[in-house]
Write a protein that holds these residues in place. Structure first.
Motif, PDB file in Angstrom:
ATOM      1  N   PRO A   7       0.834  -1.201   0.000  1.00  0.00           N
ATOM      2  CA  PRO A   7       0.000   0.000   0.000  1.00  0.00           C
ATOM      3  C   PRO A   7       0.871   1.254   0.000  1.00  0.00           C
ATOM      4  CG  PRO A   7      -0.612  -1.504   1.782  1.00  0.00           C
ATOM      5  CD  PRO A   7       0.626  -2.047   1.143  1.00  0.00           C
ATOM      6  N   ALA A   8       0.279   2.368  -0.385  1.00  0.00           N
ATOM      7  CA  ALA A   8       1.028   3.624  -0.547  1.00  0.00           C
ATOM      8  C   ALA A   8       1.816   4.023   0.704  1.00  0.00           C
ATOM      9  CB  ALA A   8       0.085   4.735  -0.977  1.00  0.00           C
ATOM     10  N   PRO A   9       1.205   4.086   1.914  1.00  0.00           N
ATOM     11  CA  PRO A   9       2.001   4.476   3.083  1.00  0.00           C
ATOM     12  C   PRO A   9       3.132   3.493   3.363  1.00  0.00           C
ATOM     13  CG  PRO A   9      -0.331   4.622   3.595  1.00  0.00           C
ATOM     14  CD  PRO A   9      -0.211   3.955   2.259  1.00  0.00           C
ATOM     15  N   GLN A  10       2.872   2.215   3.135  1.00  0.00           N
ATOM     16  CA  GLN A  10       3.913   1.220   3.391  1.00  0.00           C
ATOM     17  C   GLN A  10       5.051   1.379   2.389  1.00  0.00           C
ATOM     18  OE1 GLN A  10       2.440  -2.740   3.622  1.00  0.00           O
ATOM     19  NE2 GLN A  10       4.427  -3.629   4.024  1.00  0.00           N
ATOM     20  N   ALA A  11       4.719   1.670   1.122  1.00  0.00           N
ATOM     21  CA  ALA A  11       5.756   1.885   0.111  1.00  0.00           C
ATOM     22  C   ALA A  11       6.556   3.141   0.433  1.00  0.00           C
ATOM     23  CB  ALA A  11       5.125   1.989  -1.275  1.00  0.00           C
ATOM     24  N   ALA A  12       5.848   4.202   0.818  1.00  0.00           N
ATOM     25  CA  ALA A  12       6.550   5.433   1.189  1.00  0.00           C
ATOM     26  C   ALA A  12       7.460   5.198   2.378  1.00  0.00           C
ATOM     27  CB  ALA A  12       5.537   6.541   1.502  1.00  0.00           C
ATOM     28  N   PHE A  13       6.972   4.427   3.350  1.00  0.00           N
ATOM     29  CA  PHE A  13       7.790   4.108   4.518  1.00  0.00           C
ATOM     30  C   PHE A  13       9.027   3.321   4.105  1.00  0.00           C
ATOM     31  CE2 PHE A  13       9.020   1.406   8.066  1.00  0.00           C
ATOM     32  CZ  PHE A  13       9.064   2.312   9.096  1.00  0.00           C
ATOM     33  N   ALA A  14       8.855   2.356   3.219  1.00  0.00           N
ATOM     34  CA  ALA A  14       9.997   1.552   2.759  1.00  0.00           C
ATOM     35  C   ALA A  14      11.014   2.424   2.032  1.00  0.00           C
ATOM     36  CB  ALA A  14       9.512   0.422   1.851  1.00  0.00           C
ATOM     37  N   HIS A  15      10.524   3.345   1.185  1.00  0.00           N
ATOM     38  CA  HIS A  15      11.440   4.252   0.478  1.00  0.00           C
ATOM     39  C   HIS A  15      12.186   5.155   1.457  1.00  0.00           C
ATOM     40  CE1 HIS A  15       8.779   3.412  -3.115  1.00  0.00           C
ATOM     41  NE2 HIS A  15       9.991   3.078  -3.525  1.00  0.00           N
ATOM     42  N   LEU A  16      11.456   5.685   2.438  1.00  0.00           N
ATOM     43  CA  LEU A  16      12.105   6.553   3.420  1.00  0.00           C
ATOM     44  C   LEU A  16      13.120   5.785   4.255  1.00  0.00           C
ATOM     45  CD1 LEU A  16       9.140   8.764   4.608  1.00  0.00           C
ATOM     46  CD2 LEU A  16      11.226   9.531   3.499  1.00  0.00           C
ATOM     47  N   ALA A  17      12.777   4.572   4.640  1.00  0.00           N
ATOM     48  CA  ALA A  17      13.718   3.767   5.427  1.00  0.00           C
ATOM     49  C   ALA A  17      14.992   3.517   4.629  1.00  0.00           C
ATOM     50  CB  ALA A  17      13.069   2.443   5.830  1.00  0.00           C
ATOM     51  N   LEU A  18      14.846   3.219   3.348  1.00  0.00           N
ATOM     52  CA  LEU A  18      16.017   3.010   2.497  1.00  0.00           C
ATOM     53  C   LEU A  18      16.814   4.306   2.368  1.00  0.00           C
ATOM     54  CD1 LEU A  18      17.627   1.141   0.646  1.00  0.00           C
ATOM     55  CD2 LEU A  18      16.112   1.848  -1.225  1.00  0.00           C
ATOM     56  N   ALA A  19      16.109   5.426   2.183  1.00  0.00           N
ATOM     57  CA  ALA A  19      16.789   6.722   2.079  1.00  0.00           C
ATOM     58  C   ALA A  19      17.550   7.048   3.366  1.00  0.00           C
ATOM     59  CB  ALA A  19      15.777   7.817   1.767  1.00  0.00           C
ATOM     60  N   ALA A 109       9.152  12.269   8.671  1.00  0.00           N
ATOM     61  CA  ALA A 109       8.624  11.818   9.968  1.00  0.00           C
ATOM     62  C   ALA A 109       7.106  11.701   9.910  1.00  0.00           C
ATOM     63  CB  ALA A 109       9.046  12.795  11.063  1.00  0.00           C
ATOM     64  N   GLU A 110       6.463  12.620   9.189  1.00  0.00           N
ATOM     65  CA  GLU A 110       5.005  12.575   9.040  1.00  0.00           C
ATOM     66  C   GLU A 110       4.574  11.287   8.337  1.00  0.00           C
ATOM     67  OE1 GLU A 110       1.863  15.177   6.502  1.00  0.00           O
ATOM     68  OE2 GLU A 110       3.362  16.303   7.611  1.00  0.00           O
ATOM     69  N   VAL A 111       5.288  10.915   7.278  1.00  0.00           N
ATOM     70  CA  VAL A 111       4.974   9.670   6.567  1.00  0.00           C
ATOM     71  C   VAL A 111       5.175   8.476   7.491  1.00  0.00           C
ATOM     72  CG1 VAL A 111       5.741   8.138   4.707  1.00  0.00           C
ATOM     73  CG2 VAL A 111       5.419  10.558   4.261  1.00  0.00           C
ATOM     74  N   MET A 112       6.264   8.503   8.266  1.00  0.00           N
ATOM     75  CA  MET A 112       6.529   7.390   9.182  1.00  0.00           C
ATOM     76  C   MET A 112       5.468   7.313  10.270  1.00  0.00           C
ATOM     77  SD  MET A 112      10.621   7.345   9.563  1.00  0.00           S
ATOM     78  CE  MET A 112      11.621   6.693   8.244  1.00  0.00           C
ATOM     79  N   VAL A 113       5.070   8.454  10.807  1.00  0.00           N
ATOM     80  CA  VAL A 113       4.035   8.467  11.846  1.00  0.00           C
ATOM     81  C   VAL A 113       2.723   7.946  11.263  1.00  0.00           C
ATOM     82  CG1 VAL A 113       2.590  10.008  13.252  1.00  0.00           C
ATOM     83  CG2 VAL A 113       5.072  10.244  13.290  1.00  0.00           C
ATOM     84  N   GLN A 114       2.396   8.363  10.036  1.00  0.00           N
ATOM     85  CA  GLN A 114       1.173   7.880   9.387  1.00  0.00           C
ATOM     86  C   GLN A 114       1.229   6.362   9.208  1.00  0.00           C
ATOM     87  OE1 GLN A 114       0.613   9.308   5.403  1.00  0.00           O
ATOM     88  NE2 GLN A 114      -1.503   8.634   5.311  1.00  0.00           N
ATOM     89  N   HIS A 115       2.387   5.857   8.817  1.00  0.00           N
ATOM     90  CA  HIS A 115       2.528   4.406   8.645  1.00  0.00           C
ATOM     91  C   HIS A 115       2.364   3.689   9.980  1.00  0.00           C
ATOM     92  CE1 HIS A 115       3.719   0.639   6.912  1.00  0.00           C
ATOM     93  NE2 HIS A 115       4.730   0.524   7.738  1.00  0.00           N
TER      94      HIS A 115
END
Length: 188
Positions: A7-19, A109-115
């Motif tokens: 899902p979108a938040p999970q993908a964004a979280f994965a991208h941010l974690a990699l970044a 951080a907002e994306v991570m908190v949302q996830h």
């Protein structure tokens, strides 16, 4: 999208974690590069300001009239103001860079908190479903135990089917009719 797409938040979280992992891996090198670039820029500015001061000092002896000396003093004051402004600009640039970085980190951080909130909701939903399933299993188990105890009690309360058949065969209503008692013959 195939089922393997997160899902979108999970993908964004994965991208941010990699970044973040990449940033941590290269952070020390990038800090050193940026420090060298800042130091070089400050040295260049200080060198230019020093050359301007030297030029003004060389001009000092050649200025003989009052107007020229006044102009030279004005240039020296402007040069001092410029040096102070360069220091303030350097400080402001560092603060601006920090604020830009904070804005980027704030969004991340907002994306991570949302996830994390999505994970919490998902966990709570699954926990509620699990509790409901436990309740249903316990209820079914109690119902089954109750039915088993009723099945065990019923044979004592009602006769066994073979017993009922035996009772029907031996009961007076089902037996062959008995001949009437012999009548007394009239005496003549």
């Amino acid at each position: 999208c195939p089922t393997s797409c997160p899902p979108a938040p999970q993908a964004a979280f994965a991208h941010l974690a990699l970044a973040f992992r990449c940033d941590v891996f290269t952070l020390r090198q990038r800090v050193q590069v940026e420090k060298r670039a800042r130091d070089a820029a400050e040295e260049n500015i200080q060198e230019e300001l020093g050359q301007c001061r030297a030029a003004l000092e060389r001009l000092g002896p050649s200025c003989t009239d009052a107007g020229c000396k006044e102009m030279l003093e004005q240039l020296q004051r402007s040069l001092a103001v410029l040096a102070a402004a360069v220091e303030r600009a350097t400080s402001a640039a560092e603060k601006l860079g920090a604020v830009h970085q904070e804005a980027r980190m704030s969004r991340a951080a907002e994306v991570m908190v949302q996830h994390v909130e999505n994970l919490k909701r998902h966990h709570m939903r699954e926990h509620a479903e699990l509790e409901e399933m436990k309740r249903l299993i316990q209820q079914n188990s109690r119902n089954r135990q109750l039915a088993e105890t009723q099945d065990d009690a019923e044979p004592r309360l009602r006769p066994h089917p073979l017993m009922r058949t035996f009772q029907q065969v031996t009961s007076p209503s089902s037996a062959a009719p008995e001949p009437p008692p012999p009548r007394a013959l009239p005496l003549s």
